[in-house]
Structure formats: C-alpha cells, structure tokens
Design a protein around this motif. Structure first.
Motif, PDB file in Angstrom:
ATOM      1  N   SER A   7      31.091  44.647  41.925  1.00 43.53           N
ATOM      2  CA  SER A   7      29.963  45.295  41.268  1.00 43.53           C
ATOM      3  C   SER A   7      29.335  44.271  40.345  1.00 43.53           C
ATOM      4  N   GLY A   8      28.173  43.789  40.715  1.00 43.55           N
ATOM      5  CA  GLY A   8      27.563  42.729  39.918  1.00 43.55           C
ATOM      6  C   GLY A   8      26.118  43.032  39.587  1.00 43.55           C
ATOM      7  N   GLU A   9      25.687  42.600  38.418  1.00 48.72           N
ATOM      8  CA  GLU A   9      24.307  42.832  38.028  1.00 48.72           C
ATOM      9  C   GLU A   9      23.367  41.820  38.667  1.00 48.72           C
ATOM     10  N   SER A  10      23.913  40.718  39.148  1.00 48.34           N
ATOM     11  CA  SER A  10      23.063  39.697  39.749  1.00 48.34           C
ATOM     12  C   SER A  10      23.705  39.186  41.033  1.00 48.34           C
ATOM     13  N   VAL A  11      22.868  38.613  41.886  1.00 49.63           N
ATOM     14  CA  VAL A  11      23.366  38.033  43.128  1.00 49.63           C
ATOM     15  C   VAL A  11      24.303  36.872  42.822  1.00 49.63           C
ATOM     16  N   ARG A  12      23.991  36.129  41.746  1.00 47.91           N
ATOM     17  CA  ARG A  12      24.852  35.004  41.378  1.00 47.91           C
ATOM     18  C   ARG A  12      26.253  35.496  41.026  1.00 47.91           C
ATOM     19  N   THR A  13      26.340  36.599  40.309  1.00 48.21           N
ATOM     20  CA  THR A  13      27.645  37.167  39.963  1.00 48.21           C
ATOM     21  C   THR A  13      28.412  37.552  41.219  1.00 48.21           C
ATOM     22  N   VAL A  14      27.732  38.208  42.141  1.00 46.01           N
ATOM     23  CA  VAL A  14      28.371  38.616  43.396  1.00 46.01           C
ATOM     24  C   VAL A  14      28.822  37.386  44.168  1.00 46.01           C
ATOM     25  N   SER A  15      27.951  36.392  44.247  1.00 49.21           N
ATOM     26  CA  SER A  15      28.290  35.172  44.993  1.00 49.21           C
ATOM     27  C   SER A  15      29.520  34.501  44.390  1.00 49.21           C
ATOM     28  N   GLY A  16      29.584  34.466  43.056  1.00 46.98           N
ATOM     29  CA  GLY A  16      30.729  33.861  42.395  1.00 46.98           C
ATOM     30  C   GLY A  16      32.025  34.590  42.700  1.00 46.98           C
ATOM     31  N   ARG A  17      31.975  35.905  42.722  1.00 50.76           N
ATOM     32  CA  ARG A  17      33.188  36.669  43.014  1.00 50.76           C
ATOM     33  C   ARG A  17      33.564  36.558  44.494  1.00 50.76           C
ATOM     34  N   LEU A  18      32.561  36.427  45.361  1.00 54.48           N
ATOM     35  CA  LEU A  18      32.856  36.274  46.787  1.00 54.48           C
ATOM     36  C   LEU A  18      33.664  35.013  47.048  1.00 54.48           C
ATOM     37  N   SER A  19      33.381  33.971  46.273  1.00 54.67           N
ATOM     38  CA  SER A  19      34.088  32.703  46.491  1.00 54.67           C
ATOM     39  C   SER A  19      35.572  32.821  46.174  1.00 54.67           C
ATOM     40  N   LYS A  20      35.972  33.879  45.454  1.00 50.25           N
ATOM     41  CA  LYS A  20      37.379  34.083  45.104  1.00 50.25           C
ATOM     42  C   LYS A  20      38.058  35.105  46.016  1.00 50.25           C
TER      43      LYS A  20
END
Length: 213
Positions: free
Chosen positions: A55-68
């Motif tokens: 659950s992310g407020e920005s695409v960058r946040t989602v992208s960062g969590r996807l990498s983990k």
C-alpha cells in the motif's frame, strides 16, 4: 482445478488460526488460500500461498517495496489508487494483483488500465467483503464499481481473482455463495470459476512445500 480464496487474514491479523481457517475453507469447497505474511505450506490439505500487500502513496514507494519481494514464492498485491497511479503500477515488473478498486473513485480503472492488465497478465481482485458486511449506499457503490469492472473485463479479458478478506472462519463463504454473490454485479458463473482458479496459477510452486497435517 484450483479453487482459491485470494485473500484471508488468520491470526494474528484476524481472529481464527490458520489451521482452523484452512479446515473450514476446505469444507466450503476451497483447496487454496492466499495469506499475507504466511509461508508456503499445505495445511489440512489446503495449499497456502504467501502474499505481500503493498500500500503506497506513490509509484516510487511501490517500486521500492517491489524490489524487496524477490523470493518468487509470494503473490504480490498492490492496493489500487487514482487512475494515473493504477496505470503506472500495472507497468511495474513483479506485480501480480491490483486490489481494492471498490475503494477508489469511479473510472480509476479505465480502458488503458484494462489493456495493460490483460497484456501483462496482472489480475484485478474482486473483494466481496463489502457485499457481505456493508449495507446501503456503500454496498451499492461497491456493486457499481464491480459492474464497471466486469464491463471492461468482458472487452479486454484481463485476469480476475475473488477474495473474501475473511478475518474469521465466520467471515468465510462457500464457493457456491461466492459465485452467487458475483452474479449480483453481472459476473457469469463461468467467469467466477475462472477467477477462483486464477490465484493458484499466478505463481508456480517454488521449492519444497511443508505439509502440516
């Protein structure tokens, strides 16, 4: 054939143990449950697919969590947002399911989103919990959003999943009940069965799975 509830929340997020939910789900006609934070298991004859909900407020946040989320064993589910957010998320590598569309504004999932989801084999989840636990205008709003989703699905044929988001065995519903609930917003029976099978095919079983009798 896989028959999966695409998201349930046993203890400690919910009130029932994983084993109790698995036993009840099996009695209700399921052979697979998707469980956030779980390990890949087979419990009481029911396959448990781990999931990660982002659950992310920005695409960058989602992208960062996807990498983990690179273990390859977890179903990666992203909470939907506004139209631009959804369009961008549907082009990120590693996303399996877009969920929570009934909580977004009308037309936040449009033709561009539908085409992207179909091309990238990303499923869109239908959370039936509002149809069970909510009444009045919010329930009608959810029905309208799901009907809008089905119109796009009938044109673009992107994947769908169906989840109860049950937090207790009391919140689980039988497969027949879910097929009936889905008919309320125009989903054909055949499409409902396809949606129930989707979660089991989005990720292949990876490595040995521990069996808990």
């Amino acid at each position: 054939m896989t028959v999966a509830d695409a998201c349930v929340h046993p203890y400690p997020d919910g009130n029932s143990s994983l084993r109790r939910m698995a036993v009840e789900a099996r009695e209700l006609g399921f052979d697979t449950l998707v469980v956030p934070g779980a390990a890949p298991l087979t419990v009481a004859g029911v396959r448990i697919i781990p999931a990660v909900i982002i659950s992310g407020e920005s695409v960058r946040t989602v992208s960062g969590r996807l990498s983990k989320c690179g273990d390859g064993q977890s179903l990666v589910m992203v909470e939907a947002g506004e139209k631009g957010f959804n369009r961008a998320v549907l082009n990120l590598r590693g996303v399996h399911v877009l969920r929570g569309l009934h909580r977004t504004r009308k037309q936040s999932f449009d033709h561009v989103c539908a085409r992207s989801a179909a091309e990238r084999s990303i499923a869109v989840d239908i959370d039936i919990s509002p149809l069970i636990h909510i009444t009045g205008t919010p329930r009608q709003r959810a029905l309208g959003r799901f009907a809008e989703l089905m119109r796009l699905h009938n044109r673009y044929r992107f994947l769908l999943t169906v989840s109860s988001n049950a937090r207790s065995v009391l919140h689980l519903r039988s497969v027949d009940d879910i097929v009936l609930l889905c008919s309320l917003f125009g989903m054909e029976e055949g499409d409902a069965w396809e949606a129930l099978a989707t979660a089991g095919h989005l990720i292949a079983p990876a490595g040995p799975v521990r069996v808990v009798s």
